[in-house]
Write a protein that holds these residues in place. Structure first.
Motif, mmCIF file in Angstrom:
data_model
loop_
_atom_site.group_PDB
_atom_site.id
_atom_site.type_symbol
_atom_site.label_atom_id
_atom_site.label_comp_id
_atom_site.label_asym_id
_atom_site.label_seq_id
_atom_site.Cartn_x
_atom_site.Cartn_y
_atom_site.Cartn_z
ATOM 1 N N ALA A 185 0.829 -1.208 0.000
ATOM 2 C CA ALA A 185 0.000 0.000 0.000
ATOM 3 C C ALA A 185 0.864 1.258 0.000
ATOM 4 O O ALA A 185 0.567 2.237 -0.708
ATOM 5 C CB ALA A 185 -0.930 -0.014 1.211
ATOM 6 N N LEU A 186 1.933 1.254 0.790
ATOM 7 C CA LEU A 186 2.802 2.425 0.844
ATOM 8 C C LEU A 186 3.504 2.674 -0.477
ATOM 9 O O LEU A 186 3.662 3.828 -0.906
ATOM 10 C CB LEU A 186 3.843 2.243 1.957
ATOM 11 C CG LEU A 186 3.448 2.708 3.352
ATOM 12 C CD1 LEU A 186 4.523 2.343 4.358
ATOM 13 C CD2 LEU A 186 3.177 4.204 3.377
ATOM 14 N N ALA A 187 3.947 1.616 -1.135
ATOM 15 C CA ALA A 187 4.622 1.781 -2.429
ATOM 16 C C ALA A 187 3.685 2.430 -3.438
ATOM 17 O O ALA A 187 4.105 3.316 -4.209
ATOM 18 C CB ALA A 187 5.118 0.433 -2.935
ATOM 19 N N ALA A 188 2.430 2.019 -3.429
ATOM 20 C CA ALA A 188 1.460 2.617 -4.355
ATOM 21 C C ALA A 188 1.211 4.077 -4.014
ATOM 22 O O ALA A 188 1.080 4.932 -4.908
ATOM 23 C CB ALA A 188 0.159 1.824 -4.313
ATOM 24 N N PHE A 189 1.145 4.402 -2.723
ATOM 25 C CA PHE A 189 0.959 5.804 -2.327
ATOM 26 C C PHE A 189 2.135 6.652 -2.785
ATOM 27 O O PHE A 189 1.960 7.743 -3.350
ATOM 28 C CB PHE A 189 0.786 5.897 -0.812
ATOM 29 C CG PHE A 189 0.816 7.315 -0.293
ATOM 30 C CD1 PHE A 189 -0.310 8.110 -0.362
ATOM 31 C CD2 PHE A 189 1.975 7.852 0.255
ATOM 32 C CE1 PHE A 189 -0.290 9.422 0.103
ATOM 33 C CE2 PHE A 189 2.012 9.148 0.724
ATOM 34 C CZ PHE A 189 0.868 9.939 0.650
ATOM 35 N N ARG A 190 3.345 6.175 -2.532
ATOM 36 C CA ARG A 190 4.530 6.960 -2.870
ATOM 37 C C ARG A 190 4.667 7.165 -4.367
ATOM 38 O O ARG A 190 5.204 8.176 -4.814
ATOM 39 C CB ARG A 190 5.767 6.266 -2.309
ATOM 40 C CG ARG A 190 5.861 6.340 -0.799
ATOM 41 C CD ARG A 190 6.829 5.349 -0.210
ATOM 42 N NE ARG A 190 6.934 5.493 1.247
ATOM 43 C CZ ARG A 190 7.451 4.591 2.053
ATOM 44 N NH1 ARG A 190 7.931 3.445 1.547
ATOM 45 N NH2 ARG A 190 7.501 4.798 3.354
ATOM 46 N N GLU A 191 4.177 6.221 -5.142
ATOM 47 C CA GLU A 191 4.262 6.351 -6.594
ATOM 48 C C GLU A 191 3.210 7.296 -7.143
ATOM 49 O O GLU A 191 3.481 8.071 -8.065
ATOM 50 C CB GLU A 191 4.108 4.970 -7.239
ATOM 51 C CG GLU A 191 4.130 4.992 -8.765
ATOM 52 C CD GLU A 191 3.893 3.627 -9.373
ATOM 53 O OE1 GLU A 191 4.031 3.508 -10.604
ATOM 54 O OE2 GLU A 191 3.571 2.686 -8.627
ATOM 55 N N SER A 192 2.006 7.250 -6.574
ATOM 56 C CA SER A 192 0.896 7.988 -7.174
ATOM 57 C C SER A 192 0.623 9.341 -6.531
ATOM 58 O O SER A 192 0.114 10.251 -7.205
ATOM 59 C CB SER A 192 -0.387 7.139 -7.111
ATOM 60 O OG SER A 192 -0.692 6.808 -5.760
ATOM 61 N N ALA A 193 0.949 9.515 -5.258
ATOM 62 C CA ALA A 193 0.600 10.765 -4.576
ATOM 63 C C ALA A 193 1.210 12.005 -5.225
ATOM 64 O O ALA A 193 0.552 13.047 -5.305
ATOM 65 C CB ALA A 193 0.997 10.685 -3.102
ATOM 66 N N PRO A 194 2.472 11.962 -5.711
ATOM 67 C CA PRO A 194 3.045 13.186 -6.285
ATOM 68 C C PRO A 194 2.553 13.526 -7.684
ATOM 69 O O PRO A 194 2.863 14.607 -8.176
ATOM 70 C CB PRO A 194 4.557 12.884 -6.318
ATOM 71 C CG PRO A 194 4.758 11.677 -5.465
ATOM 72 C CD PRO A 194 3.501 10.906 -5.575
ATOM 73 N N ILE A 195 1.833 12.633 -8.354
ATOM 74 C CA ILE A 195 1.475 12.898 -9.750
ATOM 75 C C ILE A 195 -0.017 12.820 -10.017
ATOM 76 O O ILE A 195 -0.459 13.107 -11.135
ATOM 77 C CB ILE A 195 2.199 11.914 -10.708
ATOM 78 C CG1 ILE A 195 1.793 10.483 -10.406
ATOM 79 C CG2 ILE A 195 3.697 12.104 -10.627
ATOM 80 C CD1 ILE A 195 2.326 9.462 -11.377
ATOM 81 N N SER A 196 -0.819 12.450 -9.031
ATOM 82 C CA SER A 196 -2.266 12.339 -9.233
ATOM 83 C C SER A 196 -2.933 13.637 -8.821
ATOM 84 O O SER A 196 -2.606 14.231 -7.789
ATOM 85 C CB SER A 196 -2.839 11.179 -8.418
ATOM 86 O OG SER A 196 -2.260 9.951 -8.805
ATOM 87 N N SER A 197 -3.896 14.071 -9.620
ATOM 88 C CA SER A 197 -4.545 15.349 -9.342
ATOM 89 C C SER A 197 -5.542 15.259 -8.199
ATOM 90 O O SER A 197 -5.826 16.254 -7.543
ATOM 91 C CB SER A 197 -5.258 15.855 -10.602
ATOM 92 O OG SER A 197 -6.219 14.896 -11.041
ATOM 93 N N ARG A 198 -6.082 14.066 -7.924
ATOM 94 C CA ARG A 198 -7.084 13.898 -6.876
ATOM 95 C C ARG A 198 -6.652 12.816 -5.893
ATOM 96 O O ARG A 198 -6.033 11.819 -6.274
ATOM 97 C CB ARG A 198 -8.447 13.525 -7.482
ATOM 98 C CG ARG A 198 -9.092 14.642 -8.287
ATOM 99 C CD ARG A 198 -10.349 14.146 -8.990
ATOM 100 N NE ARG A 198 -11.313 13.565 -8.072
ATOM 101 C CZ ARG A 198 -12.221 14.258 -7.376
ATOM 102 N NH1 ARG A 198 -12.266 15.581 -7.503
ATOM 103 N NH2 ARG A 198 -13.068 13.660 -6.572
ATOM 104 N N LEU A 199 -7.035 13.014 -4.634
ATOM 105 C CA LEU A 199 -6.724 12.000 -3.635
ATOM 106 C C LEU A 199 -7.442 10.692 -3.931
ATOM 107 O O LEU A 199 -6.937 9.610 -3.626
ATOM 108 C CB LEU A 199 -7.120 12.504 -2.247
ATOM 109 C CG LEU A 199 -6.244 13.599 -1.631
ATOM 110 C CD1 LEU A 199 -6.842 14.059 -0.302
ATOM 111 C CD2 LEU A 199 -4.828 13.093 -1.416
ATOM 112 N N SER A 207 -5.618 0.644 -3.929
ATOM 113 C CA SER A 207 -6.504 -0.512 -3.948
ATOM 114 C C SER A 207 -6.142 -1.468 -5.082
ATOM 115 O O SER A 207 -6.154 -2.694 -4.917
ATOM 116 C CB SER A 207 -7.959 -0.058 -4.086
ATOM 117 O OG SER A 207 -8.859 -1.131 -3.900
ATOM 118 N N CYS A 208 -5.787 -0.911 -6.241
ATOM 119 C CA CYS A 208 -5.380 -1.749 -7.377
ATOM 120 C C CYS A 208 -4.093 -2.510 -7.055
ATOM 121 O O CYS A 208 -3.931 -3.674 -7.448
ATOM 122 C CB CYS A 208 -5.177 -0.884 -8.622
ATOM 123 S SG CYS A 208 -6.704 -0.243 -9.336
#
Length: 395
Positions: A185-199, A207-208
């Protein structure tokens, strides 16, 4: 790897010394007609549970000297009544030393396993910055796992353009399996949080990632939050304990969403939309993000920790001292029991608009257009726009 040292208890010496003196004094007081030489064999046996094999041998030799003096006082040296207790003492000392050697080896192995597991936990979680964007941050973690400080609670913070994003989550279950799910879960957060426009997009990618891992038997409750430089707080909740808002003037409020969201990994079982919460923070306001190991901590009578009436502990001093005071209060509440669940705490303080210069990295050749991707905090981006995710060719 160096063998970790295992500190002896402070009462390690007192136990066998007390037993030795008690036997010797009692024997002398009872006179020569009553002998307690056989009881001296208990001294190295007592020491075996508290010291090393070499220590047991030394204690056995010292005990033999005292027993010999007592036997001399009782005029038993050279007789079977004096020889047999000393022989038994020697045999017990040998077996006690072997027992102490086995115990210390097991303790060394347990300590090594604990150190490795703790290092894995720290590697996965990593240290949090004391300041990120418009916020000061402090965190605290406590595991309920026996023998190793590992568990399934997690947190992380990442700077984004014009603010900061964070996650606090709790994996169903405990121990190393939960730690592995938390890492996913943390790896997915770290990958997507800086580049996704919405939480919500960040939560979907987390989840994916769980679905790709095949963790159908485990789910994750989580809170994702974004705090902008102007104090705007956006929070989405996936079945997690609501954070607490602690306004600087006083009081407390739950950052409860408008509707409960399904935990990550259980999206297919119902409406997977996360609960959403909006608020504007003022400089000095603090927020406590935590897992259920905090407010579900029980005392000896089964009473839950009254978190709502103890939040003033988090207003005293720095963020770190506030968390330490809260931990101490929880331990006082649950004593003498050990923690029954993992517990992660993250305390945040909004400091006001962040005016620091943008983060910069070495860029490509001159003439390449540079701008940030989505929410990325790296505004001076070295990656050409055509190669970035979410690139709009009309720019």
């Amino acid at each position: 790897m160096n063998t970790p040292a295992i500190p002896a208890p402070r009462h390690a010496d007192g136990a066998w010394v007390g037993a030795l003196l008690a036997i010797a004094v009692t024997d002398v007081l009872l006179g020569p007609n009553v002998t307690l030489l056989a009881l001296f064999a208990a001294v190295p046996a007592i020491a075996a549970s508290r010291t090393t094999a070499h220590g047991v041998v030394g204690i056995g030799l010292f005990t033999a000297v005292i027993a010999g003096l007592v036997g001399l006082h009782d005029r038993l040296l050279g007789s079977p009544e004096g020889f047999l207790p000393l022989l038994v003492l020697g045999i017990v000392t040998v077996f006690s030393a072997a027992t102490a050697r086995t115990r210390t080896r097991q303790q060394h192995q347990l300590t090594q396993v604990s150190d490795v597991a703790g290092a894995a936990q720290q590697t996965i979680l990593g240290p949090l910055p004391a300041t990120s964007g418009p916020a000061r941050i402090a965190a605290s973690y406590e595991s309920a796992a026996n023998g190793a400080q590992v568990g399934g609670d997690f947190y992380d913070v990442t700077p984004v353009r014009d603010g900061v994003r964070l996650v606090v989550g709790d994996v169903q279950g405990k121990g190393l399996d939960a730690l592995s799910t938390a890492a996913t879960a943390l790896a997915a957060f770290r990958e997507s949080a800086p580049i996704s426009s919405r939480l919500e997009t960040v939560g979907l990618k987390m989840s994916c990632a769980l679905a790709r891992r095949g963790a159908e038997d485990r789910f994750v409750t989580a809170v994702l939050a974004e705090l902008s430089d102007d104090g705007t707080l956006v929070l989405v909740n996936y079945g997690h304990t609501a954070p607490l808002v602690l306004p600087a003037p006083g009081g407390m409020a739950e950052a409860a969403p408008d509707h409960p969201g399904m935990p990550l990994g259980l999206d297919a079982l119902g409406d997977g939309r996360p609960g959403r919460y909006l608020r504007t923070l003022a400089p000095g306001d603090r927020m406590l993000f935590h897992t259920d190991g905090l407010d579900e901590a029980r005392d000896a009578t089964g009473r839950f920790y009254p978190l709502a009436t103890h939040t003033d502990l988090l207003r005293v001093g720095t963020l770190a001292t506030g968390l330490e005071a809260l931990r101490t209060d929880v331990h006082r509440h649950t004593a003498p029991a050990s923690p029954a669940d993992d517990s992660a705490l993250l305390l945040l303080e909004y400091t006001g608009r962040h005016n620091a210069s943008p983060q910069r990295r070495p860029g490509p050749l001159l003439g390449v257009t540079r701008s940030a991707c989505e929410k990325c905090a790296v505004t001076d981006c070295p990656i050409p726009p055509r190669l970035r995710p979410h690139h709009n060719p009309t720019e």
